[in-house]
Design a protein around this motif. Structure first.
Motif, PDB file in Angstrom:
ATOM      1  N   ASN A 254     -32.537   8.054   1.637  1.00  0.00           N
ATOM      2  CA  ASN A 254     -31.515   9.083   1.384  1.00  0.00           C
ATOM      3  C   ASN A 254     -31.408   9.475  -0.090  1.00  0.00           C
TER       4      ASN A 254
ATOM      5  N   GLU B 105     -50.429   6.842   3.270  1.00  0.00           N
ATOM      6  CA  GLU B 105     -49.790   5.755   2.530  1.00  0.00           C
ATOM      7  C   GLU B 105     -48.998   6.253   1.340  1.00  0.00           C
TER       8      GLU B 105
ATOM      9  N   VAL C 109     -41.349  -0.211   4.235  1.00  0.00           N
ATOM     10  CA  VAL C 109     -39.903  -0.027   4.325  1.00  0.00           C
ATOM     11  C   VAL C 109     -39.478   0.067   5.780  1.00  0.00           C
TER      12      VAL C 109
ATOM     13  N   PHE D 192     -40.171   0.610  -2.796  1.00  0.00           N
ATOM     14  CA  PHE D 192     -41.255   1.089  -1.918  1.00  0.00           C
ATOM     15  C   PHE D 192     -41.709  -0.005  -0.962  1.00  0.00           C
TER      16      PHE D 192
ATOM     17  N   ALA E 119     -37.677   2.164   7.854  1.00  0.00           N
ATOM     18  CA  ALA E 119     -37.405   3.560   7.532  1.00  0.00           C
ATOM     19  C   ALA E 119     -35.926   3.936   7.526  1.00  0.00           C
TER      20      ALA E 119
ATOM     21  N   ARG F  43     -31.109  -1.944   0.260  1.00  0.00           N
ATOM     22  CA  ARG F  43     -31.560  -0.566   0.487  1.00  0.00           C
ATOM     23  C   ARG F  43     -30.993   0.393  -0.568  1.00  0.00           C
TER      24      ARG F  43
ATOM     25  N   THR G  15     -32.846   3.798   0.580  1.00  0.00           N
ATOM     26  CA  THR G  15     -34.247   3.847   0.962  1.00  0.00           C
ATOM     27  C   THR G  15     -34.692   5.233   1.430  1.00  0.00           C
TER      28      THR G  15
ATOM     29  N   ARG H 247     -48.726  -0.017  -0.693  1.00  0.00           N
ATOM     30  CA  ARG H 247     -47.985   0.982  -1.446  1.00  0.00           C
ATOM     31  C   ARG H 247     -46.593   1.179  -0.877  1.00  0.00           C
ATOM     32  N   LYS H 248     -46.439   0.874   0.393  1.00  0.00           N
ATOM     33  CA  LYS H 248     -45.102   1.011   0.956  1.00  0.00           C
ATOM     34  C   LYS H 248     -44.904   0.023   2.094  1.00  0.00           C
TER      35      LYS H 248
ATOM     36  N   TYR I 149     -37.318  10.476   6.419  1.00  0.00           N
ATOM     37  CA  TYR I 149     -37.713   9.303   7.203  1.00  0.00           C
ATOM     38  C   TYR I 149     -39.186   9.343   7.512  1.00  0.00           C
ATOM     39  N   GLU I 150     -39.772   8.172   7.482  1.00  0.00           N
ATOM     40  CA  GLU I 150     -41.135   8.086   7.998  1.00  0.00           C
ATOM     41  C   GLU I 150     -41.025   8.072   9.511  1.00  0.00           C
TER      42      GLU I 150
ATOM     43  N   TYR J  16     -41.666  12.518   7.557  1.00  0.00           N
ATOM     44  CA  TYR J  16     -43.034  12.550   7.045  1.00  0.00           C
ATOM     45  C   TYR J  16     -43.866  11.550   7.841  1.00  0.00           C
TER      46      TYR J  16
ATOM     47  N   GLU K 295     -41.442   6.942  13.045  1.00  0.00           N
ATOM     48  CA  GLU K 295     -41.765   5.641  13.632  1.00  0.00           C
ATOM     49  C   GLU K 295     -42.313   5.874  15.031  1.00  0.00           C
TER      50      GLU K 295
ATOM     51  N   PHE L 168     -44.680   8.612   1.059  1.00  0.00           N
ATOM     52  CA  PHE L 168     -43.343   8.191   0.657  1.00  0.00           C
ATOM     53  C   PHE L 168     -43.189   8.372  -0.859  1.00  0.00           C
ATOM     54  N   GLU L 169     -44.230   7.976  -1.599  1.00  0.00           N
ATOM     55  CA  GLU L 169     -44.205   8.150  -3.053  1.00  0.00           C
ATOM     56  C   GLU L 169     -44.047   9.626  -3.429  1.00  0.00           C
TER      57      GLU L 169
ATOM     58  N   SER M  24     -32.228  13.545   3.731  1.00  0.00           N
ATOM     59  CA  SER M  24     -32.674  12.266   4.298  1.00  0.00           C
ATOM     60  C   SER M  24     -34.133  12.430   4.678  1.00  0.00           C
TER      61      SER M  24
END
Lengths: 596, 380
Positions: free
Chosen positions: B232, B210, A545, B363, A547, B316, B230, A542-543, B184-185, B156, B187, B213-214, B182
């Motif tokens: 922003n 999962e 990226v 995505f 980030a 991006r 991506t 589903r993803k 961001y996942e 997130y 990391e 982001f959606e 902005s």
């Protein structure tokens, strides 16, 4: 040399029953090697042989004991090489049957002992390892005596490790084993019982002279294959090569042929002189055919030329290895190789990986099937992907399998044999405790983890051996595996119809776990022809990226990208899906081991 | 060589180093702020030749730039060249009325607030010092000072973050009616303190997260934000009186423009040379003081690498990427395959010779970019 001063004998023993130690002790006692030259298991020359404690190639060595010359012909101990064993035994008049007094007789020993009896050899029974605290020499002696029809008193009791009783064995060889018979005046004939390849001198044949006499520089011919050459050198092994000017009837020695290809001089052929040729070759020559097949592919497709060279070089020394180029969509360029059996396959694989430093992918082993097509043509199929979908009849090779097991495990063995489509032949008590079970089993079931299952269900007690016993029709079908709708040729398999669903199910489940999720849904299916019998779906990611990426991150992100891109080079494309090699490995391991 | 129109200034000081942070930071050391600003100005004097007379953007990043001693921050802002967009990163708890007017006086036009979350338990996991109310207060103070371009960072995929937590965080951010967001996942880098502490939890949550982001993209685009890069989002021009609220400084990175970076650990890319100042405060300060270049690692970008970065960065964005500059680095077969799968558009309506990722393609932007990238030149 006078025939009655010669004794030719082999040693029959199970792995780990002390054959090599015993052979070493003989060399030492007879002064063939000094203690300084002595190293563990002198006769087994390959690293692999020493490590696994098995003999792959037959070897011969001549020693002197009192007034006699004793030729010890060491035989390969494994069923895969039973033809070579039979040729080695044919070169002898007697055999030592060496049994570990703490273990008793094993299935392999039994098979080879029967082979020796069939060849009319005089058997000298020996109980070894009597120094071990858990040894039961009386029980072992009773078991051996029953097997060979001797009295228990005639069973020699020794410890090869400490040397106890070894001279008695040497004396018994002289006393009990008859000298070779043969006609020194007849046209020369010698049985080739082994050959090896010397990179400087070509093929070296190991022979037992039956009739007549061979001299250096004599023009020779291999009678069955018709290969002509000159005896560049004759000699005996003692244990290094020791040239002689002639080899006479009854003697065992080597012939340097100068031939550049072992396949031109096969084990079992008869050498004769071209000056005064014999009329008939010695009986028993067989063209051994490989029965177990597998595809061998380099993990890195750039290593294909190295793999080809390595196989060529192995083949120089191993006439029973066969190979031909195979192209797999999934695995790239490689070779479909034919082996005598599973051990032979394992040995070839290990030698390729160790001696040639290759990283290999090996498909699940399969056997040679015979398919009768609708047209009536009969073809032999060595690769499941080549099995025609429309066939009138499929036949598969069967074996006569012998299992020796403590009586408490008879039920487990029977259960396994039944699961594997075995048909019961007979059951026999070797002693109060141990039972010999004999079954007819499809070879295809044996190459599929039978041995591992047997060992695990009998807690390691069972010993097992088999003999090929012809082809029989079977209700067999080809199961294909499809990833993203495309057949993965390397994963096709031929199975009995009743097992097709389970095996297909296992494979697709495993693949679903092993193939990483892609950017779209990927179906994984098992199918018979166009009928899907099992299906799983690898759900799309589903993803995915990176980030964040600002001015300070660009180089790092780019390098990560390049690294991922390079990683994809090791992936194989199937149906637009990237399948990592690990996935194939996992599935192929599932096929060949299924231990987990 | 055309003059460089973008300047990055690194201010490394932080009150505390958060567990997940991988930026070049220095904790405390208030006594060194003056010397550091001196060094920055010295480096600017030394390296500034490449800059255009009037810059497009200046970006003060950190660290926590707003933690810099006010006097020194004011001195720095006053000394920096003029630009159309001047952004400062700020931590909510550092924003006071005084700071807000200091920024305003220093010609700062845009503030990027590191909020990360509005849930107290998640802020604690992240080791952030601000409380949810600090974030709101900071926004009001900046607004009061007249700042009309405020961005907020959200994270997130935080250990312990439920789907409901995420929905609330996005709603709280939206309620502030900011120009830019902005998202961001998180990391979790292997081997870091943070990963050791929370790695297992993240693993357990991986599947549930999962869809986060959606959720973020759907909620923000439904609320009238443009998903222009991506991670922003900015208010659509139609709802912002025609203003282009994209982060112009960052847009320069993504479009492959040259930029000069000053400060310890700062990166510059000028005319195919990438220079990364070493991340050592002492070495940086002492070198620049003696009028020599800061110790740095140099990477020469060959033209193909430049094109490859262009592809990686351009994909991006939501704006079409011209194929013209991508010779040899774009895998045409992969392009058509991915187009078939609906991940890339090559449609005529975005202009001949342009590509763009579809919504689904974005995505999967990482994987799609790997696919589209070619490493070796095509065989002849």
């Amino acid at each position: 040399m006078e025939l009655d001063r010669i004794r030719n004998f082999a040693i029959i023993a199970h792995i780990d029953h002390g054959k090599s130690t015993f052979a070493d002790r003989i060399l030492e006692l007879t002064g063939a090697v000094s203690e300084r030259e002595m190293r563990e298991q002198l006769l087994d020359t390959m690293d692999l042989e020493r490590e696994r404690g098995i003999t792959i190639k037959a070897q011969a060595v001549r020693v002197r004991w009192r007034d006699h010359f004793l030729n010890l012909i060491d035989t390969p101990g494994h069923v895969d090489f039973s033809y070579e064993v039979s040729r080695s035994l044919q070169a002898c008049e007697g055999a030592l049957l060496l049994v570990d007094a703490s273990q008793g007789i094993e299935a392999q020993t039994l098979a080879n002992a029967y082979l020796a009896l069939d060849n009319d050899l005089e058997i000298v029974p020996v109980a070894n390892k009597i120094d071990l605290p858990q040894a039961d020499p009386d029980a072992a002696a009773a078991e051996i005596a029953q097997l060979v029809g001797e009295s228990p008193e005639r069973v020699l009791r020794i410890s090869a490790k400490t040397g106890t009783g070894v001279t008695d064995v040497l004396d018994a060889i002289v006393e009990r084993i008859p000298p070779p018979s043969g006609d020194p005046g007849a046209p020369a004939r010698a049985l080739v019982f082994d050959s090896s390849y010397d990179q400087y001198r070509g093929v070296v044949a190991f022979v037992r002279v039956v009739d007549g006499r061979f001299e250096t520089r004599e023009p020779l011919r291999a009678m069955v294959q018709g290969t002509a050459f000159e005896a560049e050198e004759l000699g005996v092994m003692s244990p290094g090569r020791d040239p002689v000017t002639a080899l006479g009837a009854g003697e065992v020695g080597y012939v340097v042929t100068g031939l550049k290809d072992v396949s031109r001089l096969r084990v079992g052929d008869t050498l004769t002189s071209r000056r005064r040729p014999a009329a008939e070759p010695l009986p028993g020559y067989k063209d051994v055919k490989p029965m177990v097949f597998a595809g061998i592919f380099p993990t890195d497709s750039d290593e294909y030329p190295e793999l080809r060279d390595a196989l060529e070089r192995l083949k120089l020394n191993d006439g029973s290895l066969s190979y031909e180029p195979e192209t797999s969509q999934a695995l790239g360029f490689g070779f479909r190789c034919g082996f005598l059996g599973l051990l032979h396959m394992e040995i070839v694989r290990e030698r390729l990986e160790r001696e040639f430093d290759l990283d290999l992918l090996i498909t699940a082993p399969t056997v040679a099937y015979r398919a009768t097509k609708r047209s009536g043509d009969v073809i032999e199929v060595h690769n499941p992907a080549e099995m025609p979908v429309e066939v009138d009849l499929v036949e598969e090779p069967y074996v006569k399998a012998s299992v020796i097991v403590p009586k408490d495990y008879v039920g487990q063995v029977m259960e396994l044999a039944n699961e594997r489509r075995g048909s019961f032949d007979h059951l026999e008590y070797l002693s109060e405790e141990r039972v010999l079970l004999s079954y007819a089993l499809p070879l295809g079931e044996i190459v599929y983890d039978f041995y591992d299952q047997l060992k695990s269900r009998t807690r390691g007690y069972a010993s097992f051996d088999y003999d090929l016993a012809g082809f029989q029709p079977g209700d067999l079908t080809r199961v294909d595996i499809l990833v993203g709708g495309e057949q993965v040729d390397a994963l096709s398999l031929i199975v009995h119809r009743d097992a097709a669903y389970d095996r297909g199910r296992q494979l697709v489940e495993r693949l679903r776990k092993e193939i990483p999720r892609q950017m779209f849904d990927v179906p994984v299916q098992a199918a018979i022809g166009s009928r899907v019998i099992a299906r799983e779906t690898i759900k799309a990611r589903r993803k995915d990226v990176l980030a964040k990426c600002y001015g300070g991150d660009i180089s790092r992100k780019r390098k990560l990208l390049e690294k991922q891109k390079k990683g994809k080079k090791r992936m194989k494309q199937v149906g637009g899906v990237e399948v990592p090699q690990e996935a194939f490995l996992a599935v192929l391991n599932l096929e060949s081991e299924r231990k987990r | 060589m055309s003059p460089v129109r973008h300047l990055y200034v690194h201010l490394p000081f932080c009150a505390h180093r958060c567990g997940y942070c991988d930026f070049v930071t220095v904790v405390g050391r208030h006594s060194q702020h003056r010397a550091y600003v001196d060094a920055l100005l010295a480096e600017l004097a030394l390296e500034g030749d490449v800059l255009a007379d009037r810059l497009d953007t200046v970006f003060l990043g950190g660290g926590t730039p707003t933690l810099t001693e006010p006097e020194e921050l004011a001195r720095l802002l006053a000394a920096l060249p003029d630009a159309m967009e001047v952004t400062v990163e700020a931590n909510p708890e550092t924003v006071t009325p005084e700071l807000a007017s200091l920024l305003r006086a220093g010609r700062v036009s845009r503030v990027s607030l590191g909020a990360q979350s509005f849930r107290p338990h998640l802020l604690e996991v992240l080791e952030r010092r601000a409380q949810p109310d600090d974030v709101r207060r900071a926004v009001y103070l900046l607004r009061d000072a007249g700042l009309d371009n405020i961005s907020l960072d959200l994270l997130y995929g935080i250990p312990g973050q439920s789907a409901a937590d995420l929905v609330s965080d996005v709603a709280d951010a939206l309620s502030l009616e900011l120009e830019h967001l902005s998202c961001y996942e998180l990391e979790a880098k292997p081997g870091t303190r943070f990963t050791r502490a929370h790695g297992d939890e993240l693993e357990r949550q991986a599947e549930a997260m999962e869809g986060y982001f959606e959720t973020v993209v759907q909620t923000l685009t439904a609320a009238g934000y443009r998903w222009y890069e991506t991670a922003n989002f900015c208010v659509e021009p139609g709802r912002a009186g025609g203003r282009d609220l994209r982060a112009q400084h960052n847009l320069a990175y993504w479009r492959g423009s040259d930029y000069l970076g000053i400060g310890m650990g700062a990166v510059s890319t000028v005319a195919g040379i990438r220079k990364r100042n070493r991340p050592s405060l002492a070495a940086y300060a002492s070198a620049v003081r003696t009028d020599t270049h800061a110790p740095a690692d140099i990477e020469v970008l060959d033209p193909e690498t430049v094109r490859r970065e262009r592809l990686m960065l351009g994909l991006r964005l939501d704006e079409p990427l011209a194929l013209a500059g991508l010779d040899g680095v774009l895998d045409r077969d992969a392009l058509h395959r991915l187009a078939e799968h609906g991940l890339v558009e090559i449609a005529a309506d975005i202009g001949a010779g342009h590509i763009r990722l579809t919504r689904r393609g974005r995505f999967l932007g990482g994987g799609v970019t790997v696919e589209l990238t070619r490493l070796e030149p095509a065989a002849a």
